[in-house]
Scaffold this active site. Structure first.
Site, PDB file in Angstrom:
ATOM      1  N   LYS A 176       0.831  -1.207   0.000  1.00  0.00           N
ATOM      2  CA  LYS A 176       0.000   0.000   0.000  1.00  0.00           C
ATOM      3  C   LYS A 176       0.864   1.254   0.000  1.00  0.00           C
ATOM      4  O   LYS A 176       1.930   1.301   0.585  1.00  0.00           O
ATOM      5  CB  LYS A 176      -0.909  -0.006   1.247  1.00  0.00           C
ATOM      6  N   THR A 207      -6.755   9.421   8.687  1.00  0.00           N
ATOM      7  CA  THR A 207      -6.497   8.136   8.007  1.00  0.00           C
ATOM      8  C   THR A 207      -6.367   6.993   9.023  1.00  0.00           C
ATOM      9  O   THR A 207      -5.674   6.010   8.764  1.00  0.00           O
ATOM     10  CB  THR A 207      -5.201   8.243   7.176  1.00  0.00           C
ATOM     11  N   GLY A 209      -7.220   3.701  10.534  1.00  0.00           N
ATOM     12  CA  GLY A 209      -7.952   2.514  10.113  1.00  0.00           C
ATOM     13  C   GLY A 209      -8.045   2.326   8.613  1.00  0.00           C
ATOM     14  O   GLY A 209      -8.792   1.481   8.125  1.00  0.00           O
ATOM     15  N   THR A 210      -7.251   3.099   7.845  1.00  0.00           N
ATOM     16  CA  THR A 210      -7.328   2.942   6.376  1.00  0.00           C
ATOM     17  C   THR A 210      -6.901   1.547   5.933  1.00  0.00           C
ATOM     18  O   THR A 210      -7.537   0.922   5.090  1.00  0.00           O
ATOM     19  CB  THR A 210      -6.422   3.984   5.675  1.00  0.00           C
ATOM     20  N   GLY A 211      -5.824   1.047   6.543  1.00  0.00           N
ATOM     21  CA  GLY A 211      -5.329  -0.272   6.143  1.00  0.00           C
ATOM     22  C   GLY A 211      -6.302  -1.387   6.491  1.00  0.00           C
ATOM     23  O   GLY A 211      -6.533  -2.307   5.701  1.00  0.00           O
ATOM     24  N   CYS A 212      -6.901  -1.273   7.688  1.00  0.00           N
ATOM     25  CA  CYS A 212      -7.888  -2.284   8.119  1.00  0.00           C
ATOM     26  C   CYS A 212      -9.068  -2.312   7.152  1.00  0.00           C
ATOM     27  O   CYS A 212      -9.512  -3.362   6.702  1.00  0.00           O
ATOM     28  CB  CYS A 212      -8.410  -1.944   9.509  1.00  0.00           C
TER      29      CYS A 212
END
Ligand SMILES: Nc1ncnc2c1ncn2[C@@H]1O[C@H](COP(=O)(O)OP(=O)(O)O)[C@@H](O)[C@H]1O
Ligand SMILES: Cc1ncc(COP(=O)(O)O)c(N)n1
Length: 271
Positions: A176, A207, A209-212
């Site tokens: 990412k 941002t 929790g964007t990856g979750c």
């Protein structure tokens, strides 16, 4: 039984609702997949950072897993925060015979910089979980930690993607690009071809929790039987809308907007 697609998240909690299990269940629901969850650690955190963590025993995580997979329709699994090697080994042992599509989000530190897993977990992640992964979704620092190499250049990112697939055994990887400058470009590799997924970079602090959320969207699409390419493409659109239409809540790095994707799809534009 109706044709219900189910997705299971195995992760830590976020009482502020923006990351972890809470973000995953919201994302599954928005993508019309029945969401289920097994908790690894209970985390006291919010948009300002992590205050405390209580880990559940690996044996109790196994009991939760058995409760779900012995009864409910699980079509894809996501792993998020898994804090130690005992947990990773127990989870891998349970998942291995199920041969379900598995999205591994190798969570190591929160956006606030607080560590979420111990250093021994890294080796267990490489040895036990990555070989089971249909896709693994590291951000730049996580890809560097997994491969033991810094990712300064675009070439480094391509090399890291190849290493994660060919050396660690994951079927595919998406590195990412949230930590880069310029456009938000993610690098996907499936062992054969590379593909980039790009969106404008939205100028926002929010941002958390964007990856979750991104990994949960991939998992929901895999649960519906979509291809890896389709799943990553939908997840990219989902997370871009979630960041663009930020809710601006919390006094620190706020959460994304988990209903922005459906809202925009339904109305042609976000209203
Ligand atoms: N400011 C931003 N604008 C647009 N997309 C972003 C932004 N920050 C992150 N993304 C996207 O959000 C997704 C999650 O990436 P990232 O934030 O790097 O994950 P993590 O939360 O694990 O650090 C990726 O698709 C990334 O490109
Ligand atoms: C329980 C849990 N899991 C993951 C993250 C990382 O979140 P982010 O996507 O912001 O890196 C978090 N803060 N808490």
């Amino acid at each position: 039984m109706r044709n219900v697609k189910g997705a299971l998240s195995i992760a830590g909690t976020d009482p502020s609702g923006g990351a972890g299990i809470q973000a995953d269940l919201k994302t599954f629901q928005e993508l019309e997949v029945y969401g289920m969850s097994v908790i690894t650690s209970v985390v006291a955190q919010n948009t300002l950072g992590v205050k405390g963590i209580r880990h559940l025993e690996a044996s109790f995580i196994k009991e939760q897993l058995e409760s779900v997979t012995n009864d409910m329709p699980v079509h894809a699994v996501k792993t998020g925060m898994i804090a130690n090697s005992e947990m990773i080994e127990a989870i891998a042992e349970h998942l291995r015979p199920l041969t379900l599509p598995l999205c591994v989000d190798p969570v190591m530190i929160a956006q606030s910089g607080d560590a979420l897993v111990d250093h021994k977990a890294l080796q267990a992640m490489r040895d036990e979980l990555l070989p089971l992964a249909t896709i693994v979704t590291p951000n730049i620092p996580e890809a560097a930690a997994l491969t033991g190499r810094s990712l300064e250049s675009e070439e480094d990112r391509y090399d890291a993607a190849k290493r994660i697939v060919h050396d660690f055994g994951s079927s595919s990887v998406v590195i990412k690009g949230g930590h880069l400058d310029g456009e938000a470009t993610d690098l996907f590799y499936d062992g054969d071809t590379f593909k980039t997924f790009t969106s404008p970079r939205f100028d926002t602090l929010h941002t958390h929790g964007t990856g979750c959320t991104y990994a949960a969207a991939i998992t929901a699409e895999l649960a519906k039987g979509k291809s890896l390419n389709e799943a990553v493409s939908v997840a990219k659109t989902f997370i871009s809308a979630a960041i663009e239409h930020t809710l601006e809540i919390g006094h620190g790095q706020g959460p994304t907007n988990h209903w922005a994707y459906q809202n925009t799809k339904r109305k042609g534009e976000y209203v």
